[in-house]
Design a protein around this motif. Structure first.
Motif: not given
Length: 602
Positions: A124-135, A151-156, A162-169
């Protein structure tokens, strides 16, 4: 032995050599002609076999990759469902005006938890925990291979969640990198919503991995340098490929690929993981396979020609030594067939033919010995039969003697004593029948009356016995001597400490299509451990008689029911200490009609 071999044994060595050489020449010419005709056919078969082997390799690679994907799923679940991480994040979200130290301390706790989990996953080369606002408010970790996510990468990434329910994407993205000459590095992104056990979303987890995460599992498909690998996620998006040219042109064709297909002189196979819904498409060059096949076919042809030549030479050199032991064996077989079991073969060599000769000698010796043993066995069986007949005369003699004593006592008006003798005589006659011979409930109960009569008259003066049987079950079939061990157990154990008012009740009836026979006494009873020993429960010791010997009577009843009837037929024991015991036989309801058996279903 075949006629051609017998003829070959009779001709001289020079002619045999010429004949074998001629046959070898014919074989060589035939092999050369048929070798060319079968080359194309073998080529096709070889390609089909390569296709099967490559399909198996593709399935094995997909299985290895599936294990690594399951490991990522496990790591993400460990983080998402970690109660300490969830509590700290909730505390951070609720304490908007918290001082800097408390905020630093909370994030340090998250960092310690995640680094402990990540220590088992160096890929694992990177790991991030975002809040619900994308921060990236909770945790952010990256290596030198990629820069921090913009921020642009996170928005992608967020749009794919958006269509998942807790599953890995799973997705593949080119992220900015300071170590790459092009400034970008292709990276595998894995993301999911962070939901707790109550399905409330409290953050977003994003992990970045290098493409080596997949390439290590798929190296068996590309080790020869000509293989092509394409891995698609559950949305048919390309996650990984070792080919960078013409990806856009091939992608749609490869997604809709059949099980096996040839494209651009490449053989492509596909497999799909049921656990992750990933599709793996791999291809190998047919040109390389055909070159290898041609080289292999040539080696096979050359090896075949050399083998035939060497075989012909060896046949010529060894034909004399080969045929002479065979001739001896043929003569020995003829002697044995004529009845001479003393015939033996002279062992001339130390090879396989010597083993055959030794085996023949051993066989002839064993056959002669077996004939003698069979003859002696027949004599022994006749002697044993005579002894068995003689052994049967003794019980019959006693039965006849008891009958004579009975009539003598009866004529002398000793009717009470005569009745005891009659009971003993009838029990002896009943015991002369083989134990496997079935009897009726009527006969078995009559034997119990005889047995109880003897017990009452000789040993148990204060005994009260009651025998009750429904009329419709008196002609039912039952095994011999099934009741006597149970009744005997009452006198040996149940009444051992009881002096007066001894009551024994035997009752037989039809209950729901089963033959039930109860043997009830008012004796000393028994506890659960004693019942377990009698029924032969696993781990329980054998019950002991009053004289210290093991009691086998009731256990033998249980075992005979298991062997003859099986489930659900059994022996049940209901007992209360100092209040008596009931032993209940549950047997099949089988009526005896005209000497046969009629099974009555319950």
């Amino acid at each position: 032995m075949p006629n051609w071999l017998q003829a070959l044994l009779g001709i001289n060595r020079s002619f045999r050599v010429k004949l074998i050489l001629s046959l070898s020449t014919i074989i060589l010419l035939s092999f050369g002609i048929t070798g060319y005709l079968t080359y194309q056919y073998n080529l096709k078969l070889f390609e089909e076999e390569i296709s099967k082997q490559f399909s198996r390799t593709n399935e094995e690679a997909l299985a290895k990759m599936e294990l690594k994907v399951q490991e990522i799923i496990r790591i993400s679940q460990t983080i998402v469902f970690n109660p300490q991480i969830e509590q700290v994040i909730k505390r951070i979200n609720s304490a908007e005006d918290a001082d800097a130290f408390n905020l630093y301390y909370d994030k340090k706790q998250i960092e310690e938890q995640i680094f402990q989990i990540k220590s088992d996953a160096p890929y694992i080369t990177g790991m991030y925990l975002y809040d619900l606002n994308g921060n990236p408010s909770y945790f952010s970790y990256t290596t030198s291979t990629i820069n921090n996510l913009s921020d642009q990468v996170f928005q992608v990434i967020r749009s794919k969640l958006s269509d998942t329910y807790g599953n890995l994407v799973w997705t593949s993205m080119a992220l900015p990198s300071a170590v790459e000459p092009s400034g970008y590095r292709q990276t595998i992104i894995v993301a999911r919503y962070m939901k707790n056990s109550t399905l409330n979303t409290y953050g977003v987890l994003v992990m970045a991995m290098d493409e080596s995460f997949f390439s290590g599992s798929l190296k068996e498909l590309t080790k020869d340098g000509t293989g092509e690998v394409y891995l698609f996620n559950n949305n048919n998006e390309l996650l990984y490929s070792n080919i960078s040219e013409n990806l856009a042109e091939k992608q749609q064709l490869l997604v809709n690929l059949k099980q096996t297909e040839v494209m651009d002189n490449h053989l492509f196979v596909q497999g799909e993981s049921k656990a992750t819904a990933f599709k793996l498409v791999s291809g190998t060059s047919l040109a390389e396979i055909r070159v290898k096949n041609k080289v292999l076919s040539q080696k096979i042809v050359y090896s075949g020609l050399i083998s035939i030549l060497l075989t012909s030479i060896l046949i010529v050199l060894s034909t004399g030594n080969l045929l002479r032991p065979l001739k001896d064996l043929l003569l020995g077989l003829r002697k044995v067939r004529s009845g001479d079991f003393e015939a033996r073969i002279e062992i001339r060599t130390k090879d396989e033919l010597a083993y055959i000769g030794e085996s023949f000698n051993a066989m002839a010796e064993q056959v002669g010995r077996l004939i003698k043993e069979v003859y002696l066995t027949q004599l022994s069986e006749r002697e044993a039969e005579l002894q068995a007949l003689q052994a049967q005369l003794n019980p019959h003699f006693l039965h006849n003697m008891f009958n004579e004593i009975y009539w003598k006592l009866y004529l002398q008006n000793e009717k009470e004593t005569a009745s005891l003798i009659a009971a003993i005589s009838e029990m002896l006659k009943y015991s002369l029948m083989p134990v496997r011979t079935p009897t009726s409930v009527r006969e078995e109960l009559q034997q119990m009356r005889n047995y109880l009569k003897l017990q009452t008259e000789l040993f148990e003066a204060n005994l009260e016995t009651i025998i009750q049987a429904d009329e419709d079950i008196l002609d039912c079939e039952i095994m011999r001597f099934l009741l006597q061990p149970l009744v005997e157990n009452v006198f040996v154990h149940g009444f051992r400490n009881k002096i007066a008012h001894k009551v024994l009740v035997i009752r037989a009836r039809n209950v729901d299509g089963f033959l039930e026979i109860d043997v009830t006494d008012n004796g000393c009873g028994m506890d659960e451990s004693a019942i377990a020993r009698l029924l032969g429960v696993k781990g329980a010791a054998l019950p002991q008689r009053s004289d210290g010997r093991e009691s086998l009577g009731v256990r033998s009843v249980v075992r005979r029911i298991e062997l003859v009837y099986g489930q659900p037929y059994r022996l049940e024991i209901i007992s209360v200490v100092d209040s008596g015991t009931t032993m209940r036989l549950i047997l099949p309801y089988i009526t005896m009609e005209n000497g046969g058996l009629t099974y009555v279903e319950g």
